[in-house]
Design a protein around this motif. Structure first.
Motif, PDB file in Angstrom:
ATOM      1  N   GLN A  94      32.391  56.642  -6.026  1.00 52.84           N
ATOM      2  CA  GLN A  94      31.641  55.391  -6.345  1.00 52.84           C
ATOM      3  C   GLN A  94      32.150  54.499  -7.373  1.00 52.84           C
ATOM      4  N   THR A  95      33.227  54.234  -7.736  1.00 51.90           N
ATOM      5  CA  THR A  95      33.269  53.646  -9.371  1.00 51.90           C
ATOM      6  C   THR A  95      34.562  52.033  -8.975  1.00 51.90           C
ATOM      7  N   GLY A  96      34.789  52.215  -7.458  1.00 51.37           N
ATOM      8  CA  GLY A  96      35.653  51.464  -6.663  1.00 51.37           C
ATOM      9  C   GLY A  96      36.945  51.116  -7.280  1.00 51.37           C
ATOM     10  N   CYS A  97      36.994  52.334  -7.965  1.00 45.88           N
ATOM     11  CA  CYS A  97      37.979  52.320  -8.165  1.00 45.88           C
ATOM     12  C   CYS A  97      38.988  52.965  -7.145  1.00 45.88           C
ATOM     13  N   PRO A  98      40.315  52.306  -6.759  1.00 43.29           N
ATOM     14  CA  PRO A  98      41.211  52.658  -5.069  1.00 43.29           C
ATOM     15  C   PRO A  98      41.687  54.291  -5.325  1.00 43.29           C
ATOM     16  N   ILE A  99      41.816  54.253  -6.741  1.00 44.92           N
ATOM     17  CA  ILE A  99      42.662  55.535  -6.782  1.00 44.92           C
ATOM     18  C   ILE A  99      41.602  56.841  -6.811  1.00 44.92           C
ATOM     19  N   LYS A 145      59.958  62.164 -14.302  1.00 40.86           N
ATOM     20  CA  LYS A 145      58.725  62.529 -13.047  1.00 40.86           C
ATOM     21  C   LYS A 145      57.928  62.809 -12.688  1.00 40.86           C
ATOM     22  N   GLY A 146      56.934  62.233 -13.652  1.00 41.70           N
ATOM     23  CA  GLY A 146      55.692  61.382 -13.602  1.00 41.70           C
ATOM     24  C   GLY A 146      55.016  60.177 -12.907  1.00 41.70           C
ATOM     25  N   LEU A 147      56.400  59.363 -13.690  1.00 38.76           N
ATOM     26  CA  LEU A 147      56.788  57.537 -13.711  1.00 38.76           C
ATOM     27  C   LEU A 147      57.305  57.703 -12.330  1.00 38.76           C
ATOM     28  N   ASP A 148      57.840  58.445 -11.987  1.00 40.55           N
ATOM     29  CA  ASP A 148      57.883  58.504 -10.235  1.00 40.55           C
ATOM     30  C   ASP A 148      57.002  58.613  -9.331  1.00 40.55           C
ATOM     31  N   LEU A 149      56.053  58.998 -10.172  1.00 38.82           N
ATOM     32  CA  LEU A 149      55.037  58.479  -8.556  1.00 38.82           C
ATOM     33  C   LEU A 149      53.941  57.580  -8.963  1.00 38.82           C
ATOM     34  N   THR A 150      54.790  56.812  -8.789  1.00 39.77           N
ATOM     35  CA  THR A 150      54.005  55.035  -9.040  1.00 39.77           C
ATOM     36  C   THR A 150      54.613  54.579  -8.374  1.00 39.77           C
ATOM     37  N   PRO A 151      55.318  54.290  -6.681  1.00 38.20           N
ATOM     38  CA  PRO A 151      55.244  54.338  -5.732  1.00 38.20           C
ATOM     39  C   PRO A 151      54.141  54.571  -4.881  1.00 38.20           C
ATOM     40  N   ILE A 152      53.297  55.880  -5.473  1.00 34.07           N
ATOM     41  CA  ILE A 152      52.661  56.943  -4.720  1.00 34.07           C
ATOM     42  C   ILE A 152      51.448  56.042  -4.637  1.00 34.07           C
ATOM     43  N   VAL A 153      51.070  56.312  -6.389  1.00 31.61           N
ATOM     44  CA  VAL A 153      49.796  55.647  -6.544  1.00 31.61           C
ATOM     45  C   VAL A 153      49.604  54.102  -6.531  1.00 31.61           C
ATOM     46  N   LEU A 154      50.588  53.011  -6.238  1.00 30.87           N
ATOM     47  CA  LEU A 154      50.175  52.089  -5.430  1.00 30.87           C
ATOM     48  C   LEU A 154      50.153  51.721  -3.851  1.00 30.87           C
ATOM     49  N   GLU A 155      50.812  52.904  -2.926  1.00 29.54           N
ATOM     50  CA  GLU A 155      50.214  52.957  -1.959  1.00 29.54           C
ATOM     51  C   GLU A 155      48.785  52.992  -1.438  1.00 29.54           C
ATOM     52  N   MET A 156      48.715  54.365  -2.264  1.00 25.09           N
ATOM     53  CA  MET A 156      46.823  54.467  -2.741  1.00 25.09           C
ATOM     54  C   MET A 156      46.208  53.773  -3.259  1.00 25.09           C
ATOM     55  N   VAL A 157      46.904  52.562  -3.838  1.00 24.24           N
ATOM     56  CA  VAL A 157      45.825  51.060  -4.258  1.00 24.24           C
ATOM     57  C   VAL A 157      45.528  50.733  -3.332  1.00 24.24           C
ATOM     58  N   ARG A 158      46.875  50.103  -2.658  1.00 23.75           N
ATOM     59  CA  ARG A 158      47.347  49.159  -0.474  1.00 23.75           C
ATOM     60  C   ARG A 158      46.186  49.887  -0.122  1.00 23.75           C
ATOM     61  N   TRP A 159      46.586  50.732   0.523  1.00 19.25           N
ATOM     62  CA  TRP A 159      44.995  51.613   1.261  1.00 19.25           C
ATOM     63  C   TRP A 159      43.793  51.347   1.054  1.00 19.25           C
ATOM     64  N   SER A 160      43.757  51.670   0.273  1.00 16.85           N
ATOM     65  CA  SER A 160      42.136  51.927  -0.771  1.00 16.85           C
ATOM     66  C   SER A 160      41.585  50.589  -0.934  1.00 16.85           C
ATOM     67  N   ALA A 182      42.371  47.922   1.080  1.00 14.19           N
ATOM     68  CA  ALA A 182      42.208  47.289   2.433  1.00 14.19           C
ATOM     69  C   ALA A 182      41.087  48.067   2.786  1.00 14.19           C
ATOM     70  N   TYR A 183      40.309  49.315   2.877  1.00 13.63           N
ATOM     71  CA  TYR A 183      39.542  49.657   3.687  1.00 13.63           C
ATOM     72  C   TYR A 183      38.300  50.330   2.725  1.00 13.63           C
ATOM     73  N   ASP A 184      38.207  50.306   2.073  1.00 12.81           N
ATOM     74  CA  ASP A 184      37.413  50.249   0.562  1.00 12.81           C
ATOM     75  C   ASP A 184      36.684  48.915   0.901  1.00 12.81           C
ATOM     76  N   PRO A 185      35.086  48.841   1.657  1.00 11.84           N
ATOM     77  CA  PRO A 185      34.154  47.733   1.161  1.00 11.84           C
ATOM     78  C   PRO A 185      34.156  47.741  -0.626  1.00 11.84           C
ATOM     79  N   ASN A 186      34.288  48.134  -1.121  1.00 15.24           N
ATOM     80  CA  ASN A 186      33.522  47.567  -2.360  1.00 15.24           C
ATOM     81  C   ASN A 186      34.695  48.252  -3.576  1.00 15.24           C
ATOM     82  N   THR A 187      35.952  48.016  -2.657  1.00 16.81           N
ATOM     83  CA  THR A 187      36.583  48.149  -3.743  1.00 16.81           C
ATOM     84  C   THR A 187      37.004  46.719  -4.761  1.00 16.81           C
ATOM     85  N   LYS A 188      37.272  47.400  -6.069  1.00 15.13           N
ATOM     86  CA  LYS A 188      37.228  46.445  -7.211  1.00 15.13           C
ATOM     87  C   LYS A 188      39.264  46.457  -7.607  1.00 15.13           C
ATOM     88  N   ALA A 189      40.042  47.313  -6.691  1.00 13.71           N
ATOM     89  CA  ALA A 189      41.774  46.460  -7.106  1.00 13.71           C
ATOM     90  C   ALA A 189      41.255  45.558  -7.370  1.00 13.71           C
TER      91      ALA A 189
END
Lengths: 140, 140
Positions: free
Chosen positions: A9-14, B88-103, B105-112
């Motif tokens: 519940q921090t609001g962080c999307p991750i 190799k770690g930096l290359d996770l960026t697309p995954i992180v961004l897709e998670m941000v996009r998803w959250s 969209a679906y977390d009513p309390n998002t602070k994204a």
DNA sequence: CTTCATCACTTGCATATCACAAGTGAATAC
DNA sequence: GTATTCACTTGTGATATGCAAGTGATGAAG
């Protein structure tokens, strides 16, 4: 049923994403539905990764509570249930594809299909459309 | 150090990704490095999500073992260490961004940040480039 | 060169979660 | 009715997590 999954519940999307499907098994189940056409309890149990039956039951319930999947009786065989991705669950497809891309690039023993990996780069949108089409809730 | 993280070794890219960074905390640490410019132990500890210090030490070691991050002494202050993403770690960026996009969209309390969310859709490539540039290993 | 503070961890222990094996109950098949 | 399939539940030991307190290596102040 083991009551698990406290939310941060921090609001962080991750954090939200991790609390919703960020355990060792949820995405394995999603993958089976999305990429391998599985839709019953027995099919999920039979996965290569050998998920324990109580954990599977717990995760299916959790995914249902989160609105990522839905459960219906199979009209063809009333002793089984069919699990299907909802639009919210289907919308995880881009995340799954990015994970496939990353693992294919860094796992020397990957069994990822080269055809799929190539297409993730060259025709991302088309691949997304195809996967979503195949798993459309209205399809039977 | 609690020896954890057994690998499933099935060759499945989703299982590989989950075994590498698919726990409750690894992506929180990656997010802090990637999106919030954090690079020291103390900064990670201070995250909103309140990671326990033993878990943090364990995850940093694990991420290092997996080659996602690297650890160096801070040349400015020799009693601290700097943690940085490897390519190799930096290359996770697309995954992180897709998670941000998803959250988002679906977390009513998002602070994204709406700016970021909009840009994920409208200028994905540019945003990726910017994030990767900012975290380039050669940068100091 | 002694004292004190900072920083990055370690250690111990209670609690929570997981994995494995076995058991239960409802729906068909014969 | 008897057996079988299917989707779970329950019990128990192993593993991982969360919290509090402690340790050792710098470095700064006097």
């Amino acid at each position: 049923m083991t009551r698990s999954k406290s939310k941060r519940q921090t609001g962080c999307p991750i954090a939200f994403a991790l609390d919703t499907f960020g355990d060792k098994w949820s995405l394995i189940i999603i993958r089976d539905m999305l990429m391998r056409g599985k839709e019953t309890y027995g099919e999920f149990l039979a996965a290569d990764e050998k998920i324990a039956t109580n954990i599977l039951a717990d995760r299916l319930q959790h995914l249902q509570d989160e609105g990522l999947i839905e459960k219906k009786r199979d009209p063809q065989n009333r002793r089984r249930y069919l699990y299907r991705l909802t639009p919210k669950g289907l919308d995880l497809t881009p995340i799954v594809l990015e994970m496939v891309r990353w693992s294919a690039a860094y796992d020397p023993n990957t069994k990822a299909s080269p055809a799929v990996v190539t297409r993730i780069q060259s025709d991302r949108e088309g691949l997304l459309k195809d996967l979503i089409q195949k798993n459309k809730p209205e399809r039977d």
